[in-house]
Design an enzyme around this catalytic site. Structure first.
Site, PDB file in Angstrom:
ATOM      1  N   HIS A 186      40.007  25.254  53.312  1.00 39.50           N
ATOM      2  CA  HIS A 186      39.697  24.142  52.413  1.00 39.50           C
ATOM      3  C   HIS A 186      39.179  24.598  51.057  1.00 39.50           C
ATOM      4  O   HIS A 186      38.913  23.766  50.192  1.00 39.50           O
ATOM      5  CB  HIS A 186      38.656  23.229  53.075  1.00 39.50           C
ATOM      6  CG  HIS A 186      39.114  22.676  54.385  1.00 39.50           C
ATOM      7  ND1 HIS A 186      40.021  21.649  54.481  1.00 39.50           N
ATOM      8  CD2 HIS A 186      38.809  23.032  55.663  1.00 39.50           C
ATOM      9  CE1 HIS A 186      40.250  21.374  55.748  1.00 39.50           C
ATOM     10  NE2 HIS A 186      39.534  22.204  56.491  1.00 39.50           N
ATOM     11  N   ARG A 187      39.024  25.910  50.878  1.00 37.46           N
ATOM     12  CA  ARG A 187      38.500  26.395  49.602  1.00 37.46           C
ATOM     13  C   ARG A 187      39.433  26.035  48.451  1.00 37.46           C
ATOM     14  O   ARG A 187      38.994  25.715  47.351  1.00 37.46           O
ATOM     15  CB  ARG A 187      38.258  27.905  49.659  1.00 37.46           C
ATOM     16  CG  ARG A 187      37.565  28.447  48.407  1.00 37.46           C
ATOM     17  CD  ARG A 187      37.243  29.931  48.502  1.00 37.46           C
ATOM     18  NE  ARG A 187      36.100  30.177  49.362  1.00 37.46           N
ATOM     19  CZ  ARG A 187      36.155  30.838  50.509  1.00 37.46           C
ATOM     20  NH1 ARG A 187      37.322  31.309  50.938  1.00 37.46           N
ATOM     21  NH2 ARG A 187      35.070  31.026  51.221  1.00 37.46           N
ATOM     22  N   GLY A 188      40.722  26.081  48.701  1.00 37.59           N
ATOM     23  CA  GLY A 188      41.695  25.774  47.660  1.00 37.59           C
ATOM     24  C   GLY A 188      41.561  24.368  47.118  1.00 37.59           C
ATOM     25  O   GLY A 188      41.656  24.145  45.905  1.00 37.59           O
ATOM     26  N   ASP A 238      41.771  34.794  49.127  1.00 41.36           N
ATOM     27  CA  ASP A 238      41.208  33.443  49.164  1.00 41.36           C
ATOM     28  C   ASP A 238      39.884  33.341  48.432  1.00 41.36           C
ATOM     29  O   ASP A 238      39.492  32.262  47.976  1.00 41.36           O
ATOM     30  CB  ASP A 238      41.035  33.013  50.627  1.00 41.36           C
ATOM     31  CG  ASP A 238      40.515  31.598  50.762  1.00 41.36           C
ATOM     32  OD1 ASP A 238      41.095  30.695  50.124  1.00 41.36           O
ATOM     33  OD2 ASP A 238      39.527  31.384  51.497  1.00 41.36           O
ATOM     34  N   VAL A 287      38.440  24.369  44.900  1.00 46.32           N
ATOM     35  CA  VAL A 287      38.676  25.098  43.651  1.00 46.32           C
ATOM     36  C   VAL A 287      39.570  24.281  42.727  1.00 46.32           C
ATOM     37  O   VAL A 287      39.326  24.196  41.515  1.00 46.32           O
ATOM     38  CB  VAL A 287      39.305  26.475  43.936  1.00 46.32           C
ATOM     39  CG1 VAL A 287      39.820  27.107  42.644  1.00 46.32           C
ATOM     40  CG2 VAL A 287      38.300  27.394  44.604  1.00 46.32           C
TER      41      VAL A 287
END
Length: 320
Positions: free
Chosen positions: A253-255, A168, A258
């Site tokens: 929520h990083r996706g 991730d 990004v």
């Protein structure tokens, strides 16, 4: 280990055959470092390492700072100059993280990162995430340092994976597969053999043309980097990012973030200041595929035609 001088023979970036997904992700991470680096995954012999090295050479004229698998934490984080220490003088020595941040390409390259000790991987990815390096151990303490670089890793999934928490932390993932088209495989053979035969020549038209193409590509990427602050995401595009991540059951929520940052970089590379849902759709696999896994082995579920169909079905009406 520092970046090497330009005398090291490396295939020009413009002569690479295929590698479209990996090249796109590397270019995006360069244009917008907020994306958070790239993980290239694929079987051995698919030119993952060659692509990373030639990209760094094209951008900066040097190979990337490279972290060897057997590196100690002193070599990574920094320690003391051994010769000076044996003479009774304590002289600090920068580690590879600082060297990467100060290098022309600002890349730290880890080949076969899935074989690196998890302890070091955790440290590196934490520094990548925070941009801060703080060393305080074994008699050495230093102030917080701002350390910014792109982490580029390669791995062969047949030799083991990365834990989902570590996967991730990589902004984008590029899957590199062997070329199956006989004509493409023939082009690879011909290109490599001609490069090997002419690389020492000072008047090779073949290599002169390739180097000119590399210079043009470098200039174009720098232009895109300068354009990036002007690139915006419309409401429909942001909604699409969120819906796509939710529909794919992306963990965390990083996706989503990004995906939006990478889409801005892709728009800048194409010379436009407005991100469209189609930009997002093109990068969905690279930004989200490796964030769907909850398996501790670190295996990534395959991205299939069903995921592509889902991404198409969620497009807002304005993008159809």
């Amino acid at each position: 280990m520092t970046s090497r001088p330009t005398t090291v023979p490396v295939l020009p970036y413009s002569l690479l055959v295929g590698q479209d997904e990996l090249r796109t992700t590397l270019e995006i991470a360069y244009v917008n470092p907020e994306v958070g680096g790239v993980l290239a995954t694929g079987q051995r012999g698919t030119a993952k390492t060659t692509t990373v090295r030639t990209f760094s050479r094209m951008i900066s004229g040097r190979l990337p700072v490279t972290l060897p698998i057997g590196a100690t934490d002193d070599r990574v984080l920094g320690g003391w100059q051994i010769k000076k220490l044996m003479q009774g003088v304590a002289v600090p020595e920068d580690g590879l993280l600082v060297e990467a941040a100060r290098s022309p390409a600002r890349i730290l390259f880890v080949d076969e990162i899935n074989l690196l000790d998890d302890y070091l991987v955790n440290i590196i990815l934490d520094v990548v995430s925070t941009g801060v390096l703080h060393v305080q151990r074994e008699g050495r303490a230093q102030e917080l340092q701002q350390v910014r670089f792109n982490l580029i890793g390669t791995m062969n999934p047949d030799e083991g994976g990365l834990r989902p928490q570590l996967l991730d932390r990589f902004g984008l993932m590029a899957e590199v597969a062997p070329e199956e088209d006989p004509e493409q495989r023939l082009r690879i053979i011909e290109t490599v053999l001609r490069f090997e035969a002419e690389r020492a020549s000072s008047d090779s038209p073949f290599l002169a043309e390739a180097r000119a193409a590399d210079t043009a590509k470098k200039s174009a990427l720098k232009t895109a980097r300068a354009l990036l602050p002007e690139v915006t995401l419309g409401p429909d595009t942001l909604v699409y990012c969120a819906r796509l991540a939710a529909a794919l059951r992306v963990v965390g929520h990083r996706g989503d973030l990004v995906l939006s940052q990478a889409s801005r970089a892709l728009a800048a590379i194409e010379g436009t200041t407005e991100v469209t849902p189609r930009h997002v759709q093109r990068l969905a696999r690279a930004a989200l595929a490796h964030r769907r896994s909850t398996i501790e082995s670190g295996s990534v579920p395959p991205w299939t035609a069903e995921e592509d169909a889902l991404a198409e079905s969620l497009l807002p009406d304005s993008a159809r």
